[in-house]
Design a protein around this motif. Structure first.
Motif, PDB file in Angstrom:
ATOM      1  N   ILE B 293       6.656  53.989  83.898  1.00  0.00           N
ATOM      2  CA  ILE B 293       5.921  52.825  84.417  1.00  0.00           C
ATOM      3  C   ILE B 293       6.118  51.612  83.510  1.00  0.00           C
ATOM      4  CG2 ILE B 293       3.613  51.918  84.940  1.00  0.00           C
ATOM      5  CD1 ILE B 293       2.812  54.797  85.682  1.00  0.00           C
ATOM      6  N   GLN B 294       6.514  50.508  84.129  1.00  0.00           N
ATOM      7  CA  GLN B 294       6.753  49.268  83.379  1.00  0.00           C
ATOM      8  C   GLN B 294       5.423  48.523  83.275  1.00  0.00           C
ATOM      9  OE1 GLN B 294      10.100  48.152  82.688  1.00  0.00           O
ATOM     10  NE2 GLN B 294      11.278  49.552  83.960  1.00  0.00           N
ATOM     11  N   ALA B 331       8.185  51.110  78.436  1.00  0.00           N
ATOM     12  CA  ALA B 331       8.824  51.887  79.505  1.00  0.00           C
ATOM     13  C   ALA B 331      10.182  52.413  79.035  1.00  0.00           C
ATOM     14  CB  ALA B 331       8.994  51.012  80.741  1.00  0.00           C
ATOM     15  N   ASP B 383       8.690  52.032  90.347  1.00  0.00           N
ATOM     16  CA  ASP B 383       9.053  52.524  89.010  1.00  0.00           C
ATOM     17  C   ASP B 383       9.333  54.021  89.056  1.00  0.00           C
ATOM     18  OD1 ASP B 383       8.859  50.072  87.782  1.00  0.00           O
ATOM     19  OD2 ASP B 383       6.803  50.357  87.080  1.00  0.00           O
ATOM     20  N   ARG B 386      12.595  55.335  90.547  1.00  0.00           N
ATOM     21  CA  ARG B 386      13.779  55.315  89.672  1.00  0.00           C
ATOM     22  C   ARG B 386      14.018  56.653  88.985  1.00  0.00           C
ATOM     23  NH1 ARG B 386      11.793  50.059  88.060  1.00  0.00           N
ATOM     24  NH2 ARG B 386      12.840  48.533  89.356  1.00  0.00           N
TER      25      ARG B 386
END
Lengths: 268, 527
Positions: B293-294, B331, B383, B386
């Motif tokens: 998670i960014q 992240a 996120d 990805r």
């Protein structure tokens, strides 16, 4: 068909074609996030700007148009069909049946349907995909919306049944099916068309309202409803007037439908 | 026009025109009885009207005497003795003595009253003994030491003997008018004891009108029209708008005490397949999700830059209790995939599968209508995509959400926030104790499911019973470190505290602790 009707038909077809070919026409997928361009103004990269998550508004509008243009009329169709069946059953049945139908319509009109939507959302399995959730929402909207048109149809059929010319036709021994098809249906059809036209924007806007309760079209799927949610915040409209694009398109589609419906009514 | 406005302003000052502070709150106060104030609107009224023995200065964090002239903690933290100021009166003119304090505390502790304030003063070893030695002296005695005993009295507003519909108060204001759904009007308490350094009686404003306004957009519009002078809590969009239209009026205090987080359901419930429970109970899986998670993007996009990546259960705004050794997790999707590979997961063709071949997919429930949170969910969805994880976002009406996370436990993961109203970590104890009803990931455990949960239980009990603040801090530092190491709750953001103040309102000393900008209401003045 008059010239204006031709223009309306062409416009509607063009909008529908653009929406249905969204995967080909849209520059990006509806959920692609350009995180370095939130709230980007319109330009070469984003024709209508980007939303707060950096998603291309134009692409989302194309995909959203497909969803709303297909599902809102579908829900309206469900309502009208249900309303017609119930109204005709009430009108053609015995006195008790007519009272029952009238009671059902009154109860349906007074029910707080929003709770039904809340129950639906709460009871749907959590891993229900967005597509199924979307169809369920519009289907329930279609069912929930039958009562208004049903009341109009019931009153109309009652007045039709008591009209002098219908009595004359029955006295002349005309087949009841023929009376219904030749005299009753054209009368009801124009009413149904008018109700259908009214329900489409109602459902599009209802879906936007339901979105606030988490009951509308689930993100990241776009629809006119959830795109219109941006308009709730006056500040956003002032700083990003292009958020009005879905509203403009909604108005355009409604005007076109209105013109075509007028033409059909004239022909009928 | 300017000349006329100036003339009107001068005339109003010369004539001593009433100075009214106006702001809005989202709902009606449910009660004006200070002992039953439970939800934020009643608490706001209680704070503005209630007289307390001691007040925690929100700016310095220190405890200051109010109705009590002095106080003393004795017997190793078991007893607190107060001496009241002489000549105290309620707003209706009746005297305020130790009998009122005794009666108020006894009422708060009476189980029949079911007062939420009473819980603050209760202890596992029984209720304290309250004794008035003279009309000005009171002693409160516990069987065992009670941590931060003095700070508890910040929330105990002394109530009069006769509780009218609009009761008399001993704080800076008293309620004079209430119209349900419209407004609450407070007027200055003519008998309020406090004076400014020049001997002028406080408060400095004559009255307060609190409008009931559910819609934050309308509240914002009214503020921009100068109809309101304060917005106590601004949303990120509102902050940007005020900044554009009324430069200088929108203010940020930096990170608030609040936090945003997600967690997985680790409770053994029938609705949760065995393989999903295995994922959710895996520390490596939780770490991998956290690493993917960014947080910077969540702060920048979901909160429009008005939030900070969180590093653990306690916000850095809580200066004393925050464990400064903890830093926000940057992240790192590659590292996330490595962790998952080490736990038997495989990432192929964009899909993550567990060792039995199940594609990793789960639902994430959150409350609908919270714009920043809904945006966070969409960012997290991408996120996690990805690293091949598919999540289905399900916004639910708040009641339905609480039903699932607190009662039926029929959910897989949840994204929520915690609005802290107290700095003391005792407030979060119910979340961290394994037997707690709010132990988010697996509530009401009979015995701790893991060794680290048992350790947290022990540390929490230790910090809740020790009168030594330093020892409590050490225990809480370890709780925070374990929480970050195990990540049963993945902390994401600490939203900033945003507010708006009209240019003429002076004397503010904003604080992250509620009631953030109104805590020193008696010192606020309108110019």
């Amino acid at each position: 068909m008059r010239r204006l009707q031709w223009i309306a038909a062409v416009l509607l077809l063009a909008i529908l074609a653009a929406a249905l070919t969204a995967p080909l026409l849209a520059p990006y997928h509806y959920d692609r996030q350009f995180r370095d361009a939130p709230d980007a103004p319109p330009g070469a990269q984003f024709p209508l700007g980007a939303d707060s998550l950096g998603r291309d508004r134009f692409s989302r509008l194309l995909y959203g148009t497909a969803i709303s243009l297909l599902l809102a009329p579908a829900a309206a169709l469900v309502s009208i069909a249900l309303a017609l069946v119930i109204a005709v059953a009430g009108a053609l049945g015995r006195r008790g049946m007519e009272n029952t139908v009238s009671g059902v319509i009154t109860i349906a009109l007074s029910l707080p349907w929003i709770f039904l939507f809340l129950i639906l959302r709460a009871e749907l399995p959590l891993n229900t995909g967005p597509a199924l959730s979307l169809v369920a929402t519009f289907a329930l909207m279609g069912v929930a919306g039958f009562a208004g048109p049903a009341r109009v149809f019931t009153a109309s059929i009652r007045s039709l049944r008591e009209s002098g010319w219908l009595l004359q036709a029955r006295a002349a021994g005309t087949d009841p099916l023929r009376i219904a098809w030749v005299h009753g249906w054209p009368w009801l059809r124009s009413l149904a068309l008018a109700q259908f036209r009214v329900l489409i924007p109602v459902y599009i806007l209802s879906e936007a309202g339901l979105g606030l309760l988490g009951l509308g079209v689930p993100e990241p799927l776009p629809s006119w409803g959830n795109l219109l949610q941006e308009l709730q915040h006056p500040g956003v409209v002032r700083s990003n007037p292009w958020v009005l694009a879905p509203l403009g398109l909604l108005v355009l589609v409604m005007v076109c439908l209105e013109m075509l419906a007028d033409e059909r009514a004239v022909q009928a | 026009v300017k000349a006329i406005a100036l003339a009107v302003a001068v005339a109003s000052v010369m004539s001593g025109a009433p100075r009214e502070l106006r702001f809005a709150m989202a709902g009606d106060p449910r009660t004006f009885d200070p002992l039953h104030a439970e939800e934020s609107h009643s608490e706001m009224v209680r704070y503005l009207t209630g007289g307390v023995l001691l007040r925690v200065n929100r700016a310095t964090g220190k405890v200051e005497p109010e109705l009590a002239e002095s106080y003393q903690i004795t017997e190793g933290g078991r007893t607190i003795q107060f001496r009241l100021r002489a000549g105290l009166k309620f707003s209706d003119g009746s005297p305020l003595t130790s009998a009122d304090v005794t009666r108020t505390l006894t009422r708060a502790l009476d189980p029949k009253e079911a007062s939420p304030i009473g819980d603050t003063f209760r202890s596992a070893e029984g209720d304290p003994m309250v004794r008035a030695a003279s009309p000005l002296e009171i002693a409160v005695r516990y069987r065992l030491p009670k941590p931060d005993l003095d700070r508890l009295f910040d929330s105990l507003a002394i109530a009069p003997a006769a509780m009218a519909k609009l009761p008399a108060t001993a704080g800076p204001f008293h309620v004079t008018e209430y119209r349900a759904g419209q407004y609450v009007r407070l007027e200055r308490n003519p008998n309020y004891w406090k004076r400014d350094p020049n001997g002028r009686p406080l408060p400095l404003v004559d009255s307060i009108r609190i409008d009931i306004q559910q819609n934050h957009d309308i509240e914002l519009e009214r503020f921009l029209r100068r109809d309101l002078q304060v917005i106590n809590k601004l949303e990120p969009e509102g902050f940007d708008r005020v900044q554009q239209q009324m430069p200088g009026a929108a203010k940020s205090l930096g990170a608030s005490l609040d936090s945003e987080f997600l967690w997985f359901n680790e409770a053994p419930v029938k609705s949760l397949p065995e393989w999903k429970l295995r994922w959710f109970r895996s520390t490596a899986f939780r770490h991998a999700v956290s690493l993917a998670i960014q947080r910077d993007d969540l702060a920048r996009l979901a909160y429009r830059g008005h939030a900070h990546p969180a590093s653990g259960p306690i916000s850095p705004a809580n200066r004393f209790w925050f464990n400064a050794a903890l830093k926000p997790l940057p992240a790192n999707p590659q590292r996330a995939l490595q962790l998952l590979a080490g736990d038997g997961f495989s990432f192929q063709s964009g899909v993550l599968r567990d060792r039995d071949g199940h594609a990793v997919e789960f639902s994430l429930i959150t409350n609908s209508g919270n714009r920043p949170r809904e945006r966070m969910a969409q960012l997290i969805q991408q996120d996690l995509a990805r690293i091949g994880v598919k999540i289905n976002i399900v916004p639910l009406e708040f009641g339905a959400l609480i039903e699932r996370i607190a009662k039926t436990l029929d959910y897989e993961s949840a994204l929520l926030g915690f609005a802290n109203v107290e700095e003391d970590p005792v407030e979060q104890m119910n979340v961290w104790i394994s037997s707690g009803a709010q132990h988010a990931w697996w509530p009401r455990q009979k015995t701790p499911a893991t060794a680290w949960e048992a350790r947290i239980d022990a540390l929490e009990k230790q910090q809740a019973s020790s009168p030594d603040r330093a020892a409590r801090k050490k225990a809480m530092d370890e709780v925070q470190a374990i929480a970050v190491e195990q990540e049963p709750i993945i902390y994401l953001l600490n939203p900033d505290y945003l507010y708006a103040v009209a240019p003429g309102l002076k004397g503010l000393q904003p604080s992250a602790a509620p009631p953030q900008i109104l805590w020193n209401v008696e010192w606020l003045r309108l110019e």
